[in-house]
Design an enzyme around this catalytic site. Structure first.
Site, PDB file in Angstrom:
ATOM      1  N   ASN A  13       0.881  -1.168   0.000  1.00 18.95           N
ATOM      2  CA  ASN A  13       0.000   0.000   0.000  1.00 18.95           C
ATOM      3  C   ASN A  13       0.921   1.221   0.000  1.00 18.95           C
ATOM      4  O   ASN A  13       1.585   1.497   0.994  1.00 18.95           O
ATOM      5  CB  ASN A  13      -0.848  -0.040   1.273  1.00 18.95           C
ATOM      6  CG  ASN A  13      -2.118   0.765   1.221  1.00 18.95           C
ATOM      7  OD1 ASN A  13      -2.778   0.898   2.236  1.00 18.95           O
ATOM      8  ND2 ASN A  13      -2.503   1.294   0.086  1.00 18.95           N
ATOM      9  N   ASN A  65      -6.962  10.428  -0.853  1.00 22.69           N
ATOM     10  CA  ASN A  65      -7.004   9.286  -1.760  1.00 22.69           C
ATOM     11  C   ASN A  65      -6.344   9.654  -3.077  1.00 22.69           C
ATOM     12  O   ASN A  65      -6.135  10.835  -3.379  1.00 22.69           O
ATOM     13  CB  ASN A  65      -8.453   8.856  -2.019  1.00 22.69           C
ATOM     14  CG  ASN A  65      -9.005   7.977  -0.917  1.00 22.69           C
ATOM     15  OD1 ASN A  65      -8.289   7.209  -0.289  1.00 22.69           O
ATOM     16  ND2 ASN A  65     -10.298   8.092  -0.652  1.00 22.69           N
ATOM     17  N   CYS A  74      -6.544   6.180   7.143  1.00 18.78           N
ATOM     18  CA  CYS A  74      -5.793   5.162   6.407  1.00 18.78           C
ATOM     19  C   CYS A  74      -4.796   4.533   7.368  1.00 18.78           C
ATOM     20  O   CYS A  74      -3.873   5.216   7.842  1.00 18.78           O
ATOM     21  CB  CYS A  74      -5.078   5.801   5.216  1.00 18.78           C
ATOM     22  SG  CYS A  74      -4.032   4.647   4.298  1.00 18.78           S
ATOM     23  N   GLY A  75      -4.981   3.262   7.675  1.00 25.02           N
ATOM     24  CA  GLY A  75      -4.133   2.589   8.655  1.00 25.02           C
ATOM     25  C   GLY A  75      -2.695   2.421   8.214  1.00 25.02           C
ATOM     26  O   GLY A  75      -1.757   2.746   8.946  1.00 25.02           O
ATOM     27  N   ASN A  76      -2.484   1.903   7.005  1.00 27.72           N
ATOM     28  CA  ASN A  76      -1.121   1.754   6.501  1.00 27.72           C
ATOM     29  C   ASN A  76      -0.471   3.113   6.288  1.00 27.72           C
ATOM     30  O   ASN A  76       0.731   3.286   6.506  1.00 27.72           O
ATOM     31  CB  ASN A  76      -1.114   0.958   5.195  1.00 27.72           C
ATOM     32  CG  ASN A  76      -1.335  -0.518   5.421  1.00 27.72           C
ATOM     33  OD1 ASN A  76      -0.948  -1.072   6.443  1.00 27.72           O
ATOM     34  ND2 ASN A  76      -1.972  -1.178   4.469  1.00 27.72           N
ATOM     35  N   ASN A 170     -15.522   0.644   1.446  1.00 23.42           N
ATOM     36  CA  ASN A 170     -14.463  -0.271   1.042  1.00 23.42           C
ATOM     37  C   ASN A 170     -15.025  -1.688   1.152  1.00 23.42           C
ATOM     38  O   ASN A 170     -15.905  -1.952   1.969  1.00 23.42           O
ATOM     39  CB  ASN A 170     -13.250  -0.115   1.961  1.00 23.42           C
ATOM     40  CG  ASN A 170     -12.717   1.309   1.964  1.00 23.42           C
ATOM     41  OD1 ASN A 170     -12.084   1.741   1.022  1.00 23.42           O
ATOM     42  ND2 ASN A 170     -12.993   2.044   3.031  1.00 23.42           N
ATOM     43  N   ARG A 189     -12.380   2.353  -2.016  1.00 20.09           N
ATOM     44  CA  ARG A 189     -13.008   3.542  -2.585  1.00 20.09           C
ATOM     45  C   ARG A 189     -11.949   4.648  -2.631  1.00 20.09           C
ATOM     46  O   ARG A 189     -11.032   4.676  -1.810  1.00 20.09           O
ATOM     47  CB  ARG A 189     -14.202   3.989  -1.744  1.00 20.09           C
ATOM     48  CG  ARG A 189     -13.827   4.441  -0.352  1.00 20.09           C
ATOM     49  CD  ARG A 189     -14.977   5.033   0.417  1.00 20.09           C
ATOM     50  NE  ARG A 189     -14.490   5.601   1.680  1.00 20.09           N
ATOM     51  CZ  ARG A 189     -15.228   6.304   2.508  1.00 20.09           C
ATOM     52  NH1 ARG A 189     -16.496   6.523   2.250  1.00 20.09           N
ATOM     53  NH2 ARG A 189     -14.709   6.788   3.622  1.00 20.09           N
ATOM     54  N   CYS A 198      -4.710  -2.963   2.800  1.00 19.46           N
ATOM     55  CA  CYS A 198      -5.516  -1.876   3.371  1.00 19.46           C
ATOM     56  C   CYS A 198      -5.517  -2.050   4.888  1.00 19.46           C
ATOM     57  O   CYS A 198      -6.025  -3.051   5.399  1.00 19.46           O
ATOM     58  CB  CYS A 198      -6.937  -1.913   2.828  1.00 19.46           C
ATOM     59  SG  CYS A 198      -8.041  -0.692   3.573  1.00 19.46           S
ATOM     60  N   GLY A 199      -4.950  -1.080   5.605  1.00 21.45           N
ATOM     61  CA  GLY A 199      -4.809  -1.202   7.050  1.00 21.45           C
ATOM     62  C   GLY A 199      -6.121  -1.192   7.803  1.00 21.45           C
ATOM     63  O   GLY A 199      -6.356  -2.025   8.686  1.00 21.45           O
ATOM     64  N   THR A 200      -6.997  -0.231   7.474  1.00 22.01           N
ATOM     65  CA  THR A 200      -8.308  -0.229   8.133  1.00 22.01           C
ATOM     66  C   THR A 200      -9.115  -1.441   7.705  1.00 22.01           C
ATOM     67  O   THR A 200      -9.975  -1.921   8.454  1.00 22.01           O
ATOM     68  CB  THR A 200      -9.089   1.062   7.824  1.00 22.01           C
ATOM     69  OG1 THR A 200      -9.219   1.217   6.402  1.00 22.01           O
ATOM     70  CG2 THR A 200      -8.404   2.287   8.412  1.00 22.01           C
TER      71      THR A 200
END
Length: 257
Positions: A13, A65, A74-76, A170, A189, A198-200
Site C-alpha cells: 500500500n 485518496n 488510512c491505517g497503513n 471499502n 473507494r 488496506c490497514g483499516t
C-alpha cells in the site's frame, strides 16, 4: 513549484508523503494531488499524505485518496507517516499524532510499526456480510476462492450499490486459512480498484471474523496481496478496544517533482 516527496509503502500500500510543516503545499488543489498519485503521469501511489505541525501532539496527518480528495483514516498510511516522522527526528520509538478520526499512538518494534486504532463499538452482522467502521467504512464478506475473484468488478458492485452510494464503502473479500489466519483482498473507494493492502480493512476483517465466531483469538494474522499484517485487540462488554495494527512500513525513495 517544486516539491520534495518521499515514497513509502506498507505491505504494498504505497504513499507519496510530503513534509508540509512550512505549509508550502496547496491543500485545496485536488488536481495536483491526483496528478502526483497518477501511476503514468505522476509519481504513482494509492494516496498522498501531508505531515504537518501540531500544537499538542507530535504531528498531524492529512490524508488524500489517489483521486485527489481528502479521505477518512488510512491505517497503513498512518504507519508509513509515523516511519517518516521517525526519519525526520520528530519522534523516536513512540509517538502520538492526530488524523481525521482523532489521536493515534504509534510504537516501533524492530522493523514493525504498531499503530493504535480507534475503539469500535459496533459490528453489524448480516446474513452474508458484516459492516463496521474502523476509521473508514468496511464491508466484509467471506469467499471460498478469493484467488480467482475479480475484485475490481465485484467490489465496485458493492461500493456503488444503493446502500452505500452516498459515501461509498471499502469492500473486503476474506478466505479463512485457520483459526488465527485469514487471506484478504480489498477494493478501496477513492482508489476505485484493488489495492495490495488496506490497514483499516485488515483491522475490520480481524474484528468481523471475531464477531462472527470464525476465530476466538485476539491476535489475528492477515495475509494480503502485498505481504502480512497483524491485528491485536481486547473485547470489553461487546466493544473492541486497545486495537493495534502491526506490520512493516518501508521507505522506497526520495525525489523532487
Amino acid at each position: 513549484m517544486t516539491h520534495t516527496f518521499y515514497k513509502y509503502q506498507g505491505t504494498g500500500n504505497d504513499f507519496v508523503i510530503i513534509d508540509n510543516r512550512q505549509r508550502t503545499f496547496d491543500k485545496n488543489n485536488t488536481k495536483l494531488v491526483a496528478n502526483l498519485c497518477d501511476r503514468r503521469f505522476g509519481i504513482g501511489a494509492d494516496g498522498l499524505i501531508l505531515l504537518e505541525n501540531h500544537d499538542k501532539v507530535d504531528f498531524k496527518m492529512v490524508y488524500y485518496n489517489s483521486d485527489g480528495n481528502k479521505s477518512t483514516m488510512c491505517g497503513n498510511g498512518g504507519r508509513c507517516i509515523s516511519a517518516f516522522a521517525k526519519y525526520l527526528g520528530i519522534i523516536s520509538n513512540k509517538g502520538i499524532f492526530e488524523a481525521i478520526d482523532g489521536l493515534h499512538e504509534v510504537e516501533f518494534e524492530g522493523n514493525l510499526v504498531k499503530l493504535k486504532m480507534q475503539d469500535v463499538k459496533e459490528v453489524q452482522c448480516y446474513t452474508n456480510y458484516t459492516f463496521l467502521d474502523t476509521g473508514s467504512p468496511h464491508y466484509v464478506t467471506l469467499n471460498d476462492n478469493i484467488i480467482q475473484l475479480d475484485v475490481k468488478t465485484e467490489g465496485s458492485k458493492i461500493r456503488y450499490n444503493d446502500t452505500y452510494k452516498a459515501e461509498g464503502t471499502n469492500v473486503n473479500f476474506v478466505q479463512k486459512v485457520n483459526n488465527s489466519t485469514f487471506k484478504i483482498r480489498t477494493y478501496e473507494r477513492g482508489v476505485e480498484d484493488e489495492t495490495l493492502s488496506c490497514g483499516t480493512g485488515v483491522t475490520a476483517v480481524a474484528l468481523a471474523m471475531h464477531a462472527l465466531n470464525e476465530t476466538d483469538k485476539n491476535l489475528i494474522t492477515l495475509k494480503v496481496q502485498g505481504g502480512e499484517l497483524q491485528v491485536s485487540f481486547d473485547v470489553v462488554n461487546g466493544s473492541y478496544k486497545n486495537i493495534w495494527l502491526i506490520g512493516p512500513a518501508t521507505f522506497v525513495y526520495k525525489g523532487t517533482i
